[in-house]
Design a protein around this motif. Structure first.
Motif, PDB file in Angstrom:
ATOM      1  N   TYR A  56     -36.245  14.043 -15.516  1.00 54.47           N
ATOM      2  CA  TYR A  56     -36.896  12.753 -15.712  1.00 54.47           C
ATOM      3  C   TYR A  56     -36.825  11.837 -14.500  1.00 54.47           C
ATOM      4  CZ  TYR A  56     -37.129  14.287 -20.498  1.00 54.47           C
ATOM      5  OH  TYR A  56     -37.413  15.010 -21.626  1.00 54.47           O
ATOM      6  N   GLY A  57     -36.364  12.331 -13.367  1.00 53.73           N
ATOM      7  CA  GLY A  57     -36.336  11.518 -12.160  1.00 53.73           C
ATOM      8  C   GLY A  57     -35.385  10.337 -12.259  1.00 53.73           C
ATOM      9  N   MET A  58     -34.285  10.518 -12.961  1.00 57.47           N
ATOM     10  CA  MET A  58     -33.317   9.439 -13.146  1.00 57.47           C
ATOM     11  C   MET A  58     -32.080   9.669 -12.278  1.00 57.47           C
ATOM     12  SD  MET A  58     -33.869   9.102 -17.288  1.00 57.47           S
ATOM     13  CE  MET A  58     -32.719   7.785 -17.597  1.00 57.47           C
ATOM     14  N   ALA A  59     -32.302  10.128 -11.063  1.00 57.12           N
ATOM     15  CA  ALA A  59     -31.197  10.414 -10.147  1.00 57.12           C
ATOM     16  C   ALA A  59     -30.372   9.151  -9.894  1.00 57.12           C
ATOM     17  CB  ALA A  59     -31.729  10.966  -8.831  1.00 57.12           C
ATOM     18  N   GLY A  60     -29.078   9.315  -9.849  1.00 59.27           N
ATOM     19  CA  GLY A  60     -28.179   8.208  -9.581  1.00 59.27           C
ATOM     20  C   GLY A  60     -27.782   7.430 -10.819  1.00 59.27           C
ATOM     21  N   TRP A  61     -28.437   7.686 -11.943  1.00 56.33           N
ATOM     22  CA  TRP A  61     -28.115   6.949 -13.163  1.00 56.33           C
ATOM     23  C   TRP A  61     -26.913   7.557 -13.868  1.00 56.33           C
ATOM     24  CZ3 TRP A  61     -32.903   4.801 -16.138  1.00 56.33           C
ATOM     25  CH2 TRP A  61     -33.770   4.195 -15.226  1.00 56.33           C
ATOM     26  N   ARG A  62     -26.574   8.789 -13.526  1.00 59.08           N
ATOM     27  CA  ARG A  62     -25.397   9.481 -14.050  1.00 59.08           C
ATOM     28  C   ARG A  62     -25.401   9.577 -15.569  1.00 59.08           C
ATOM     29  NH1 ARG A  62     -25.593  11.413  -9.729  1.00 59.08           N
ATOM     30  NH2 ARG A  62     -24.475  10.670  -7.929  1.00 59.08           N
ATOM     31  N   VAL A  63     -26.521  10.078 -16.094  1.00 59.02           N
ATOM     32  CA  VAL A  63     -26.632  10.267 -17.529  1.00 59.02           C
ATOM     33  C   VAL A  63     -26.930  11.731 -17.798  1.00 59.02           C
ATOM     34  CG1 VAL A  63     -27.898   9.640 -19.619  1.00 59.02           C
ATOM     35  CG2 VAL A  63     -27.526   7.946 -17.841  1.00 59.02           C
ATOM     36  N   GLY A  64     -26.203  12.293 -18.726  1.00 61.74           N
ATOM     37  CA  GLY A  64     -26.421  13.664 -19.124  1.00 61.74           C
ATOM     38  C   GLY A  64     -25.694  13.927 -20.421  1.00 61.74           C
ATOM     39  N   PHE A  65     -25.694  15.179 -20.824  1.00 60.11           N
ATOM     40  CA  PHE A  65     -24.975  15.530 -22.037  1.00 60.11           C
ATOM     41  C   PHE A  65     -24.551  16.985 -21.980  1.00 60.11           C
ATOM     42  CE2 PHE A  65     -29.546  15.413 -22.823  1.00 60.11           C
ATOM     43  CZ  PHE A  65     -29.817  16.691 -23.266  1.00 60.11           C
ATOM     44  N   VAL A  66     -23.640  17.316 -22.874  1.00 64.08           N
ATOM     45  CA  VAL A  66     -23.076  18.662 -22.965  1.00 64.08           C
ATOM     46  C   VAL A  66     -23.281  19.156 -24.389  1.00 64.08           C
ATOM     47  CG1 VAL A  66     -20.985  20.053 -22.756  1.00 64.08           C
ATOM     48  CG2 VAL A  66     -21.317  18.092 -21.249  1.00 64.08           C
ATOM     49  N   LEU A  67     -23.701  20.406 -24.511  1.00 70.97           N
ATOM     50  CA  LEU A  67     -23.905  21.044 -25.805  1.00 70.97           C
ATOM     51  C   LEU A  67     -23.168  22.370 -25.826  1.00 70.97           C
ATOM     52  CD1 LEU A  67     -27.781  20.639 -25.830  1.00 70.97           C
ATOM     53  CD2 LEU A  67     -26.184  19.247 -27.135  1.00 70.97           C
ATOM     54  N   GLY A  68     -22.805  22.820 -27.009  1.00 68.56           N
ATOM     55  CA  GLY A  68     -22.203  24.144 -27.128  1.00 68.56           C
ATOM     56  C   GLY A  68     -20.919  24.126 -27.921  1.00 68.56           C
ATOM     57  N   ASN A  69     -19.950  24.883 -27.449  1.00 63.07           N
ATOM     58  CA  ASN A  69     -18.669  25.039 -28.120  1.00 63.07           C
ATOM     59  C   ASN A  69     -18.044  23.675 -28.404  1.00 63.07           C
ATOM     60  OD1 ASN A  69     -15.549  25.199 -27.791  1.00 63.07           O
ATOM     61  ND2 ASN A  69     -16.196  27.235 -28.487  1.00 63.07           N
ATOM     62  N   ALA A  70     -17.796  23.391 -29.681  1.00 64.48           N
ATOM     63  CA  ALA A  70     -17.331  22.065 -30.106  1.00 64.48           C
ATOM     64  C   ALA A  70     -15.998  21.676 -29.469  1.00 64.48           C
ATOM     65  CB  ALA A  70     -17.222  22.009 -31.631  1.00 64.48           C
ATOM     66  N   GLU A  71     -15.085  22.615 -29.329  1.00 64.22           N
ATOM     67  CA  GLU A  71     -13.783  22.293 -28.738  1.00 64.22           C
ATOM     68  C   GLU A  71     -13.931  21.909 -27.264  1.00 64.22           C
ATOM     69  OE1 GLU A  71      -9.422  24.258 -27.750  1.00 64.22           O
ATOM     70  OE2 GLU A  71     -10.799  25.346 -29.066  1.00 64.22           O
ATOM     71  N   ILE A  72     -14.742  22.649 -26.541  1.00 62.99           N
ATOM     72  CA  ILE A  72     -14.954  22.344 -25.119  1.00 62.99           C
ATOM     73  C   ILE A  72     -15.673  21.012 -24.967  1.00 62.99           C
ATOM     74  CG2 ILE A  72     -16.051  23.109 -22.974  1.00 62.99           C
ATOM     75  CD1 ILE A  72     -15.721  26.009 -24.016  1.00 62.99           C
ATOM     76  N   VAL A  73     -16.672  20.777 -25.802  1.00 61.95           N
ATOM     77  CA  VAL A  73     -17.401  19.507 -25.748  1.00 61.95           C
ATOM     78  C   VAL A  73     -16.442  18.347 -25.994  1.00 61.95           C
ATOM     79  CG1 VAL A  73     -19.157  18.089 -26.895  1.00 61.95           C
ATOM     80  CG2 VAL A  73     -19.658  20.479 -26.345  1.00 61.95           C
ATOM     81  N   GLU A  74     -15.558  18.482 -26.965  1.00 61.25           N
ATOM     82  CA  GLU A  74     -14.613  17.403 -27.258  1.00 61.25           C
ATOM     83  C   GLU A  74     -13.645  17.177 -26.099  1.00 61.25           C
ATOM     84  OE1 GLU A  74     -12.990  14.191 -28.674  1.00 61.25           O
ATOM     85  OE2 GLU A  74     -14.793  15.117 -29.484  1.00 61.25           O
ATOM     86  N   ARG A  75     -13.208  18.225 -25.438  1.00 66.09           N
ATOM     87  CA  ARG A  75     -12.320  18.068 -24.277  1.00 66.09           C
ATOM     88  C   ARG A  75     -13.040  17.365 -23.127  1.00 66.09           C
ATOM     89  NH1 ARG A  75      -7.770  22.389 -23.954  1.00 66.09           N
ATOM     90  NH2 ARG A  75      -7.525  22.900 -26.143  1.00 66.09           N
TER      91      ARG A  75
END
Length: 182
Positions: free
Chosen positions: A40-59
């Motif tokens: 989305y061309g939002m460089a420098g905004w430092r927004v993202g997300f993580v999906l997948g293994n619930a334990e790793i996501v929580e850590r």
């Protein structure tokens, strides 16, 4: 397993992005990290997300709690709008990057392989360095060595500039490559 999916939507020539998490069992062993900056061309905004293994996501969430207090509310609103809104801008961005890649490829004597992202990797011919490209030919590229030892002899060129800049850069690259071939 951690899959860096930041460039996943920026693929060319009819290819479709494939999520690591679509593989059976992947959610048991890993996560996929996704960034708003590339798609989305939002460089420098430092927004993202993580999906997948619930334990790793929580850590990862716990780690982020100690590194960041929160994301600026307008950035959060822009992220939601980008994800939920029309995706035409993504297609337009991908088309522009592919078109610019093709301009660079047409200017060079050897074929390049670039199936996605907004960077092109160029193998520099003997006698041509990134420093010479900058100082003698006025083409700014990132030296491959900056990405590790296997980058020696390579340069990374950004496609995230205007079409006019790409065309000028392609002309200059063509002259630079021709000069060392002569």
């Amino acid at each position: 397993m951690v899959h860096d999916a930041a460039y996943m939507d920026l693929v060319y020539d009819g290819r479709k992005p494939q999520s690591f998490l679509a593989t059976p069992g992947a959610k048991d062993i890993g996560v996929e990290m996704w960034s708003m900056s590339k798609t989305y061309g939002m460089a420098g905004w430092r927004v993202g997300f993580v999906l997948g293994n619930a334990e790793i996501v929580e850590r990862i969430n716990l780690l982020n709690d100690h590194n960041r207090v929160g994301i600026f509310t307008p950035v959060q609103a822009a992220t939601i709008a980008a994800l939920e809104g029309p995706q035409d801008s993504v297609d337009e961005r991908v088309d522009a990057y592919a078109r610019r890649r093709d301009v660079i490829a047409a200017a060079l004597p050897e074929p390049i392989v670039c199936e996605g992202t907004f960077f092109v990797w160029l193998r520099l011919p003997d006698g041509l360095t990134t420093e010479a490209l900058l100082l003698e030919h006025r083409v700014a590229v990132a030296p491959g060595e900056g990405f590790g030892p296997s980058g020696a002899g390579w340069a990374r060129l950004s496609l995230a500039v205007s079409d006019e800049t790409i065309e000028l850069g392609a002309e200059r690259l063509q002259r630079a490559f021709a000069a060392v071939a002569a």
